[in-house]
Design a protein around this motif. Structure first.
Motif: not given
Length: 272
Positions: A82-88, A164, A171
């Motif tokens: 999965t791509a990072p933006h699909l982590a949720p 999240y 960060r």
């Protein structure tokens, strides 16, 4: 997930579960009695506030361990696909699978625990025997569907929100996050998820405590929610929400904080 990570998830999850369940047990008892169909005082009021604790003590370690082993294994497995933006979405799927597996252990202990909490004059052992004699082994899994349907929406809110909040804090501090900060994120995420899913928790409690053979005992969640609303209105659907939010917020702080701390300790320990 390698063997070391598997062991870390197993030990950390189990220890975190025991810390929460035993430390905050009185709040859980109060919540159960506020939600009980017979009412708070008839269910025991403030008497025998630790009724049912043996069931919680026996089930908490394997229950939490099963959840986190499944959760972390699924996250690890899906990470490469999965791509990072699909982590949720990955976190939601991992949490849902974790709850389905954990409920195989959680539900029998929850049935015995809640029935003991609502009948403090009976011992945990007596409640277990009564359940087996009247309903058989299947009686221990009464409410499995309602529990899963409560836990999955709960996890769909809690764990992506927890991940999240951790990522944002991590960060903002230049790639560093302490265990206590992960615990604070867990408290916030848990409190939000607890309030949103309180009606499902009320339905689960009614189903588990209902007399065998009644319509409520059949586990039809929409029917139970309608019965609660008809007899108690909107406040009835959110009965016990304050102790539930308090329990899960404090529990989220202890549970997810202890999980992060123990997991890091196990992973840092020298291998033999």
């Amino acid at each position: 997930m390698d063997r070391r990570e598997f062991t870390a998830s197993l030990v950390a999850g189990g220890c975190a579960g025991m810390c929460v369940d035993l430390t905050l047990f009185p709040l859980d008892t109060i919540k159960t009695r506020l939600q009980a169909q017979q009412g708070f005082y008839k269910a025991g009021g403030f008497r025998g506030i630790y009724a049912g604790v043996p069931s919680a003590a026996i089930g908490s370690f394997p229950n939490a361990a099963a959840f986190f082993v499944t959760y972390d294994s699924t996250k690890s497995l899906l990470a490469g696909f999965t791509a990072p933006h699909l982590a949720p979405i990955t976190h939601m799927l991992a949490a849902s699978l974790g709850e389905i597996v954990a409920c195989l252990i959680r539900v029998p202990t929850e049935v015995v625990k809640q029935r003991t909490q609502a009948n403090p004059s009976l011992s945990t052992y007596r409640v277990l025997l009564n359940t087996l004699q009247v309903e058989g082994f299947r009686g221990l899994y009464r409410g499995y569907g309602s529990t899963v349907l409560r836990e999955i929406p709960f996890s769909l809110v809690q764990f992506p929100l927890w991940e999240y909040l951790k990522a944002v804090w991590w960060r903002s501090q230049g790639g560093k996050l302490d265990s206590w900060q992960a615990a604070v994120c867990g408290a916030v995420a848990g409190g939000v998820a607890a309030f949103v899913t309180t009606p499902l928790d009320v339905a689960k409690t009614w189903i588990m405590l209902a007399k065998a053979g009644t319509s409520i005992a059949n586990g039809n969640i929409p029917l139970v929610l309608y019965e609660v609303w008809k007899s108690r209105g909107i406040p009835g659907l959110f009965a016990g929400s304050i102790p539930r939010m308090t329990f899960i917020s404090m529990g989220g702080f202890i549970f997810l904080g202890a999980y992060e701390k123990v997991r890091r300790m196990v992973l840092k320990a020298p291998s033999t």
